[in-house]
Motif scaffolding. Structure first.
Motif, short mmCIF file in Angstrom:
data_model
loop_
_atom_site.label_atom_id
_atom_site.label_comp_id
_atom_site.label_asym_id
_atom_site.label_seq_id
_atom_site.Cartn_x
_atom_site.Cartn_y
_atom_site.Cartn_z
N SER A 51 0.84 -1.20 0.00
CA SER A 51 0.00 0.00 0.00
C SER A 51 0.87 1.25 0.00
O SER A 51 2.01 1.23 0.48
CB SER A 51 -0.93 0.02 1.22
OG SER A 51 -1.76 -1.12 1.23
N VAL A 52 0.30 2.33 -0.52
CA VAL A 52 0.92 3.65 -0.52
C VAL A 52 -0.12 4.65 -0.02
O VAL A 52 -1.28 4.60 -0.43
CB VAL A 52 1.42 4.05 -1.93
CG1 VAL A 52 1.85 5.50 -1.97
CG2 VAL A 52 2.57 3.15 -2.36
N VAL A 53 0.30 5.57 0.88
CA VAL A 53 -0.59 6.58 1.46
C VAL A 53 -0.31 7.91 0.78
O VAL A 53 0.85 8.37 0.74
CB VAL A 53 -0.41 6.68 2.98
CG1 VAL A 53 -1.32 7.77 3.55
CG2 VAL A 53 -0.71 5.35 3.64
N LEU A 54 -1.34 8.54 0.25
CA LEU A 54 -1.25 9.86 -0.37
C LEU A 54 -1.83 10.89 0.59
O LEU A 54 -2.96 10.74 1.07
CB LEU A 54 -2.01 9.89 -1.70
CG LEU A 54 -1.61 8.84 -2.74
CD1 LEU A 54 -2.48 8.98 -3.99
CD2 LEU A 54 -0.15 8.95 -3.10
N GLU A 55 -1.06 11.95 0.88
CA GLU A 55 -1.51 13.03 1.75
C GLU A 55 -1.99 14.20 0.89
O GLU A 55 -1.27 14.67 0.01
CB GLU A 55 -0.38 13.47 2.69
CG GLU A 55 0.07 12.38 3.65
CD GLU A 55 1.15 12.87 4.60
OE1 GLU A 55 1.56 14.06 4.46
OE2 GLU A 55 1.59 12.09 5.46
N MET A 56 -3.20 14.69 1.17
CA MET A 56 -3.81 15.75 0.40
C MET A 56 -3.78 17.05 1.20
O MET A 56 -3.63 17.05 2.44
CB MET A 56 -5.25 15.38 0.02
CG MET A 56 -5.42 13.95 -0.50
SD MET A 56 -4.34 13.54 -1.88
CE MET A 56 -4.99 14.66 -3.12
N ASN A 57 -3.96 18.18 0.51
CA ASN A 57 -3.95 19.48 1.17
C ASN A 57 -5.32 19.86 1.73
O ASN A 57 -5.41 20.68 2.66
CB ASN A 57 -3.50 20.57 0.19
CG ASN A 57 -2.05 20.37 -0.23
OD1 ASN A 57 -1.23 19.89 0.54
ND2 ASN A 57 -1.74 20.73 -1.47
N TYR A 58 -6.38 19.29 1.18
CA TYR A 58 -7.73 19.61 1.61
C TYR A 58 -8.45 18.30 1.93
O TYR A 58 -7.96 17.21 1.65
CB TYR A 58 -8.49 20.39 0.52
CG TYR A 58 -7.79 21.68 0.12
CD1 TYR A 58 -8.03 22.86 0.82
CD2 TYR A 58 -6.90 21.70 -0.95
CE1 TYR A 58 -7.39 24.04 0.45
CE2 TYR A 58 -6.26 22.86 -1.32
CZ TYR A 58 -6.50 24.03 -0.62
OH TYR A 58 -5.86 25.20 -0.96
#
Length: 392
Positions: A51-58
């Motif tokens: 798995s890969v976790v993507l961090e978003m700004n909103y």
């Protein structure tokens, strides 16, 4: 003075308009660049089964992935998205955030394992289907007569070499039967031993190698030797020179394994067995070059891991003439037919090849890693930082 004030106001207004125009153009260019960036797509690489976790700004509103068989995505928290690798391939991921913002990703799922390797267990054997039959009798007789012979007459024949008849008979491990007769008055005695033998077929292993090859690559072995072949070549001076080339013979095996996505193995295997044949040798420029008896086959099959493939039917027949005779008497012309017998023995050999491929699940380390100061190197794939833009 009044004109100077008007000029100053006009300059201020022009300057303000220019700043406004520049800001407007900059905003439009920035918005266009952001739109192009969103549509270009950001690269995300995830390993199969990881798995890969993507961090978003909103805050994330929803996600959409084009091919769920390659990867799937889920909202893990308010500002994070988890991407899971499911199958090798490439797909697209769109993440919508609050305010109508969205980000486009290109997701590539890769197999973290090393290239598959296949272990081929092979056994090459030769079955002797011949049945050797033999029949013979060793006998001895003794006749005692005081009137006719004035003594004792004895004789015997031991052509099968089972065991020399004696009185009493000795029945040994090679004796298949016996017979004896003796008159009650003791004047006549006859004793014989019998051999009636049928030898069953036998098998002998010619080679039993284990080979490892990468998927899609080839591996081969040869258990045998080489013999010289003279090659005559003409020279510029009008003469000829003889060079030697070496030709291989023996037990040879070549195979190419290919591991398919379903973990089935496509196997190309080509076994060959050759032997020197001096009975059909060729004489060339004073050299004697033996012929070759060769048996070969090639096939391509699909097999599961651990299945067994048996290849047979490569038969070879040879006839051998054998002669059994009594010493001296068996060499006298005309008379020898009474003291010898000859027979032809046919030897039937069948070549049998048994192969079994196995996918190598784990390879041994080249050196120990549990020594002090030695740690295995682990590299994790970098997680790209997401970039977002505001949509209109």
């Amino acid at each position: 003075m009044f004109q100077n004030k008007l000029a100053a106001k006009g300059l201020t207004a022009a300057l303000g308009f220019a700043i406004f125009a520049v800001a407007l153009v900059g905003t439009w260019v920035g918005s266009a660049c952001a739109m192009d960036l969103r549509r270009a797509g950001l690269a995300v690489e995830v390993m199969l089964g990881q798995s890969v976790v993507l961090e978003m700004n909103y805050e994330v509103q929803t996600v959409s992935i084009a091919d769920p068989t390659v990867a799937d995505a889920a909202v893990a928290s308010a500002k994070t998205v988890v991407v899971n690798g499911k199958g090798k391939g490439v797909t697209s991921l769109v993440v919508w955030e609050e305010g109508g913002r969205y980000t486009l990703y290109t997701v590539t799922t890769r197999d973290p394992r090393h290239p598959s390797q296949v272990l081929l267990k092979c056994k090459v054997a030769e079955l002797d289907e011949s049945r050797m039959k033999e029949f013979g009798i060793d006998w001895i007789a003794k006749w005692t007569s005081e009137k006719a012979l004035q003594g004792t007459l004895s004789g015997g024949l031991f052509v099968t070499k089972v065991i020399s008849p004696s009185n009493p008979l000795f029945v040994g491990g090679t004796t298949d039967g016996f017979a004896a007769y003796s008159r009650s008055d003791g004047n006549l005695a006859f004793m014989a031993t019998l051999r009636a033998m049928e030898a069953s077929g036998a098998a002998r292993t010619l080679a039993s190698p284990n080979l490892v090859a990468l998927s899609g690559d080839s591996a081969s072995f040869l258990a045998g030797g080489e013999f010289p072949i003279p090659i005559a070549q003409s020279s510029d001076a009008g003469g000829s020179t003889v060079t030697i080339e070496w030709k291989e013979y023996g037990v040879r095996l070549a195979f190419v394994p290919t591991v398919l996505d379903s973990n089935r193995i496509r196997l190309f295997v080509a076994p060959e067995v050759s032997a020197l044949d001096n009975s059909n040798e060729l004489r060339l420029n004073g050299y004697e070059v033996p012929a070759l008896i060769t048996r070969r086959i090639a096939t391509t099959v699909e097999m599961d891991d651990g299945d067994v493939l048996v290849i047979g039917g490569l038969k070879q027949s040879a006839t051998i003439k054998r002669v059994n005779k009594f010493p001296i008497l068996g060499d006298i012309p005309l008379l020898n037919v009474l003291f010898k017998h000859s027979f032809n023995e046919t030897v039937n050999r069948d070549l049998l090849i048994v192969v079994s491929p196995e996918i190598v699940r784990q390879m041994a380390r080249a050196f120990p890693t549990d020594l002090p100061g030695v740690e295995p190197e682990i590299q994790a794939p970098p997680t790209p930082a997401p970039q977002t833009g505001e949509g209109k």
